[in-house]
Every structure is written in C-alpha cells, then in structure tokens.
Design a protein around this motif. Structure first.
Motif, short mmCIF file in Angstrom:
data_model
loop_
_atom_site.label_atom_id
_atom_site.label_comp_id
_atom_site.label_asym_id
_atom_site.label_seq_id
_atom_site.Cartn_x
_atom_site.Cartn_y
_atom_site.Cartn_z
N UNK A 179 32.22 52.66 43.46
CA UNK A 179 32.35 51.88 42.23
C UNK A 179 33.50 50.87 42.35
N UNK A 180 33.24 49.59 42.02
CA UNK A 180 34.27 48.56 42.04
C UNK A 180 34.79 48.23 40.65
N UNK A 181 34.08 48.64 39.63
CA UNK A 181 34.46 48.30 38.27
C UNK A 181 35.86 48.83 37.97
N UNK A 182 36.73 47.95 37.47
CA UNK A 182 38.06 48.38 37.07
C UNK A 182 39.07 48.41 38.21
N UNK A 183 38.61 48.27 39.46
CA UNK A 183 39.58 48.20 40.57
C UNK A 183 40.12 46.78 40.67
N UNK A 194 35.32 33.16 36.90
CA UNK A 194 35.89 32.94 35.57
C UNK A 194 35.83 34.22 34.75
N UNK A 195 34.72 34.92 34.84
CA UNK A 195 34.54 36.12 34.02
C UNK A 195 33.46 36.99 34.64
N UNK A 196 33.82 38.23 34.98
CA UNK A 196 32.85 39.21 35.48
C UNK A 196 33.08 40.49 34.69
N UNK A 197 32.50 40.56 33.47
CA UNK A 197 32.83 41.67 32.57
C UNK A 197 32.54 43.04 33.18
N UNK A 198 31.50 43.14 34.01
CA UNK A 198 31.16 44.46 34.55
C UNK A 198 32.05 44.87 35.72
N UNK A 199 32.89 43.94 36.19
CA UNK A 199 33.94 44.29 37.15
C UNK A 199 35.31 44.32 36.46
N UNK A 200 35.35 43.75 35.23
CA UNK A 200 36.59 43.55 34.50
C UNK A 200 37.52 42.58 35.24
N UNK A 201 36.93 41.50 35.79
CA UNK A 201 37.69 40.44 36.45
C UNK A 201 37.68 39.19 35.57
#
Lengths: 402, 402
Positions: free
Chosen positions: B128-132, B178-185
C-alpha cells in the motif's frame, strides 16, 4: 453548390500534404497571409523576419499573392522605422469575400466579409421558419445570397465561398442537416437545395458562434466552451484554437447533458436534459409566460424591471447551466466558458446562480465565465469569417479564381 | 530528472518547427520510422512509395537512422515480390527503449519497451502506498527503475526516457502531481524526487491508459472516451488520435461529473459525482463489503457466483456510469467508449445497465461501448510506449544519444 469548402482550420498533421516543395510553398503562402492579417500592414522585410524565411523567398511569395489579388501594397511605410523604408503590405479589400448565411428559427440573414474582416454587405429577412418546407426557406435564402453577392461585386469583391449556420446537427459532409428540431427539418441536404456554384459549408450555429468568438473575441482564449441559445441550447468546444467536431459532427450538444436524471422528458429521448431547465420554452414556462417571437427580449426587459417570477426562472436556468457546465468543465478543462447568443443578453440574471454552482462543485479555482460581446451576431459573422479563414489557410486554392 | 520529455504526439500545426529544410528533414525521418513501424519490414523502395519521396531521398534518411541505431537491416527480402529484392528494414531491437513506471495505490511497477513494442524487462512491488511520503515511495520507484534499466542494458538497449503514471491530476509541466487524493499527495514535484538524468514525463494513469488503447488496442478508433478505475474513476478523451489535455492538464475527470446534483458529498467539493456511485468505495459500500486490498477481484468473484447484493451494487454503478457518459457523449461525440482498468474486469455486470441508460437517453444510435483487452496493464504500457512514440515522432532528437 456541391463543391465542399476546404476546412476552415489547418488540417491535422496526419492529414497534411506530403512534405514536398509544393506543399511547403502552399503553407508558406498561408504563413504570409496570416502574418499580414495578425500584424499588418508590414513591409516584406518585416514579414520575412516574422516567419523566419529570407527576404528573397518572401518577396516571391508576396508577388504571387499580389498578382492573385489577395494582398495589396499601400505605398512606402512611414519614416521612423529602422532601415530602408519598404512598401507596406495589407490584405486586399477588393479581393475574395466570405459569404456567411444564417437560417434562424425566426429570421434569415446573409453578409459578405472581406479579407480584412469588414462586413461589406448585409441582408436580413424576419419571419418564422419553423415548420416551413426547407425548399421554401432555402429558396428565400438563395435570393438573399444573390442580393449580397451582387452588392459585394459592386464593391470590387468576389465571393470565395458560402457558409451557412443552422440551428441543428449537421453531418460531417458539411451540407446535410441531420436534425433541426426547432425547424422541424430532418436529413435535409442543403447542398442540393442551394443553387449556384459557390463552395459550400453548412455547420451548426453554435459552432460558428464559437469560431467567431475564437477569431473576433478580444483576447479570446484558445481553449473554451462556447454556450449559446437561440430556441434550444447549443455548445461549441474549442481546443487549442480548433473546433472539436466529434465523430459524426455532433459534438458540443450541451443542451442534452443530463442535469437531473429523473427530470422531465426531452424531445431527444432523454430525461432532465439541460434544455428542460434552461431552454427558452422551459424558462418562459417557469416564468409563467407564453411562447412567441422576441421572447428573449421580453425576458430581459421583465428581469430588468425586477419581475420576481422572471428572475426566479432565470436563477433556476442559471443553476441548471452551472450543473451541466461542471460536468463539461471536468471533462474538458477549458480556460473559460463563454456565454453567447441569446444567453449573452440574459447573463446578468443567469450568472450569479451559474457561477455559484460551478464554484461549489469544483475543488480549486472554478473555471471563469465570460459573456460574448458578439451575442446573437456570432453565428453569422463566424460563418462569413470561416470562408475568409479558409482563404488565409490556403491562399493557393483560390489564387486562380475568380 | 529534470529534462522535459518532448510531447508524445506531433505538436499542433501552430507550434511546429518553421518550414525549413532542416524541419522538413526531421519530419521525414519521423515518416520513415512511422512507416516501418506500421508496415515493416519494408525495403527502401517500399518506404519511398509509402511516403511519396524519391528512393534516393529515402536512402539518405534510412542510412542516418541505421547509423543512429534506430533502424536495422534484416537482409534481402524473400523472393516472390515484384522487382529487384531489397534489404528489408525493421525498427531496431537493440536501440532506444521506453521506460514506463506506475505509482498505484497498492503497487509500483516499471517496464522497458523496445522500438518494436516488446516488453523487454519488468519489475513490480506490491504494498500500500496511500499515506506514505512521496519521498519514500519515489525512492522505491527509483530503485525499480534502475533495476529495469540495468536489465534492458544487458539486452543491448538504452533508455530514451522515463514516463510515470500516477492516479491523480498532473500539471502541464508533466512533472508535478497537483492532487492525488487516493495517495494523499498534493503539489508533489516528481522531477525533484526522481534521481538520474533521463528525460521525464509524468501523467495521469487514465491518460496513459487511453494512449495505450489508441496505440495497442486492436482496431482501436481514433476518437474515443476511455474510462478507467483504480480506486477512483478516471477518464481520457482521445480526439483524432490525440489526447485532449485541457488548459491545466486536468481534462477527462469523468469521476467528478455530477450524476445526481443533490447526491452525497464528494471529496472534490461537489455533490453526487459519478465517483459517489461507481467508485470502488461506493460500490463496496452498496454491496455491504468492507474496503481493503484486491476488492475488485472480490467483487468480480462474488458477482460471478451470483451474489445478489454485489450484482445490485454493480447495476447501480452501471446506471450512474450511463448517466455520466450520456453527458460526455453529447459533448464529445466519440466513436466509442472504452471501459478500461479495473472496470474491464467488472464489465459483464456493469454493461447491461450502462448501455440501457445510454440508449434510452440518446436519440438515434447510441454510442458503442467496448471493453479494453489491456485492462489494468494499460497505464504502465501506455507510459512506456509514450517514450517509444516520442522517438518515432522525432528520431533526430535522440539520434546523437546515448
């Protein structure tokens, strides 16, 4: 009128002529015309420096364009410029003209525009066209075209082509009106109905309105969504300075984007389409007014007087436009949305609710919304200018005529 | 990795090189490469006849491409063809390679594709990469890239560029997420995080998926709307064989087209967006399942087993897709809609309600819907092939390297 008018835009790289000396010469003739159009009057030397060719190469091209009557020399440039004064070049005011025509639901209009973009002749006939046979309507249009062409010829111009704006879907052959519900026309071949031998291009009125915005709007962006209304609601998508036409030529049908999927039935077969909330009939009904001629002017007049029912109806239309445009903006990411046609005159009462919906439904800065200065004139001017742009894009194609 | 990768497509006519001999030579080198790619192996004479240049002119171009390692000679053509046998030309299998990479919500993947379109090396890491932090994730991605580049070099290839697919909005600089909500970037500059000196292009995963469909789909049309899903729902608009990017690079955001304007709130700021009905979380919730890894596979398995809740949830998602796609089809008039990514595996249960909505909301023949054969592989392959296409489009730009 069966000869197809060449596309009003540079064709895509895939469809370009092979990179031969001959193709290069044609493109360079076009570059000279576009440069003089955008920056002129200009000397040969200035043209050469703008397009990055030698002075000698440009002189050959310019001489050919002067011989063909597409450019003219204005005489020596005013002093004060650097270097030896050259003769300033301008687009010809006595060369080819674009003939634009519009079939509206309650009017016909024709105009002639010269290479410099000036309207040199014009004719209009008011009267309801809905439900009349295409033969009758196009017969009257042909008479107006002949009248305008004759007036243009008296000014020393010659017609380079005819472009006709219609309120309906047009096939990619640029002559068949597939469906114009507000005229009650179906599969109508305007190429067969129009007599004469001018190159012909028929297109949707919103498309010509969008092109007019691109070519004539001050500081117009190259990526925008043009929304217009006559009786229905039309749209035109302009991407990187080119009209997006779609596979069948039907792109831009914003009026049939679903706004409320279980809403009222629409003539298109769908439910809750934008036209059911923001089309002329829907707004008149919501305001408690009967349909009829000049109803947009009436709506604007009543709204300006503070009529609560009319203002509420226009607020509702603005909300529906905002919802449909949110979807369109998410799909297309345009630089701006331009309200044109009859919508331009109603903008003061549509914009607040429209912009509120766009802003609350969009993360980050919402897409800007501007109002067309051309308003209802857009489609007719766009049609005439499309012929003129065709000449600028490929001057060699008309150089042998008339 | 700061050098911008040149556009994967021919630039528009307005932005082309001036029509000089040098520009013509570069475009003709590209024509030779594209012809051999589409029709090869071919003799010099066959290439000349395909592109409409003389045999002598083509020989000069071909010799330059062979010297640069972009073309190779396979030896004499088999007999049976008309005329003197020539040596058949093919794209090189030991020249430049496109390196594609994908940052998924729960995986990283990298591959190397040669000029012939073959995958020559590949590496994947699940997790999982989300939130890292982007630094951590891109550090791991860089290690995978180095591994794949080393493997490609052992095969005699050299990397021509790196293209990275991300599940988010990418700026037109082709390096900033600019925005990757499912990665939180947010506003993450991948150009600064990626080490090395390969030319870099970052793009939205749905865009690369759409390009893969264009380049690798069998009989793929040149005008289509590509819909894909990983966790969110993405879209890519391909018009006349080119990706529509939008002013800010955000075009194709089908997931945030309003489906029911007063529906549930969405992370984008809107209400009732498509993602609220057809996104992975929404479908799992509607089916009474908890979120987690490999949930798409679980949905497909349960639906295949006849699970009523799952089938109802997928029917609802199909209906919402059909409503949003009706609007998109009305605006864009594509030849077809292609379901890709995770949606491809769920198509049997999405399509009936999706196609019913499209048909009942469209006058005339509804737009066809097809299912991508590439499925979840699309974005990674599209990324690698975008580098390869860049070489075909302007071989002169890489001819001096490595």
């Amino acid at each position: 009128m069966t000869a197809p008018l060449h596309e009003a835009h540079p064709t895509s790289p895939g469809r370009r002529l092979p990179d031969t000396q001959q193709g290069m010469r044609r493109r360079n003739l076009s570059r000279v015309m576009h440069t003089v159009n955008a920056e002129g009057p200009l000397s040969r030397a200035a043209v050469a420096s703008h397009i990055g060719l030698t002075r000698a190469a440009v002189s050959t091209l310019v001489d050919e364009l002067i011989r063909s009557g597409l450019l003219e020399e204005l005489g020596p440039e005013r002093p004060g410029r650097v270097g030896r004064p050259g003769s300033a070049l301008a687009l010809s005011g006595r060369g080819p003209a674009g003939i634009g025509a519009e079939v509206g639901v309650d009017h016909l209009a024709v105009c002639a525009v010269d290479l410099r973009g000036e309207v040199r002749a014009r004719a209009v006939r008011h009267g309801v066209n809905r439900g009349r046979s295409p033969e009758l309507v196009i017969g009257e249009l042909t008479a107006l075209v002949e009248q305008v062409v004759a007036a243009a010829e008296r000014e020393g111009l010659w017609p380079a082509g005819l472009a006709v704006a219609v309120p309906g879907l047009v096939a990619r052959d640029a002559r068949t009106v597939v469906r114009a519900p507000n005229l009650d026309w179906h599969d109508t071949d305007l190429g067969a109905l129009l007599s004469g031998d001018l190159p012909l291009a028929v297109d949707n009125e919103a498309n010509f309105g969008g092109l007019a915005e691109l070519w004539l709007g001050e500081g117009a962006p190259r990526d925008f969504l043009h929304v217009s209304a006559e009786i229905g609601i039309g749209g035109a998508v302009v991407v990187d300075g080119r009209l997006l036409r779609g596979t069948r030529g039907f792109a831009g049908e914003l009026g049939h984007v679903p706004v409320r999927p279980e809403g009222p039935e629409c003539a298109c077969g769908g439910r809750g389409c934008l036209e059911q909330y923001a089309g002329e009939e829907a707004v008149l009904r919501a305001a408690g007014l009967a349909p009829g001629e000049h109803r947009v002017e009436l709506l604007a007049e009543r709204a300006a007087q503070g009529d609560k029912d009319v203002r509420r109806a226009l607020r509702g239309a603005g909300t529906a436009l905002g919802i449909a445009l949110t979807g369109a903006v998410n799909l297309l990411d345009p630089q701006t949305v331009v309200l044109g046609g009859a919508l331009a005159g109603l903008a003061p009462w549509l914009l607040p609710s429209l912009e509120r919906e766009l802003a609350r439904r969009t993360a980050g800065p919402a897409c800007s919304v501007t109002v067309s200065r051309l308003g209802p004139e857009g489609p007719l001017l766009g049609a005439a200018h499309s012929v003129v742009r065709g000449v600028l894009d490929d001057p060699a194609a008309v150089a042998g005529r008339p």
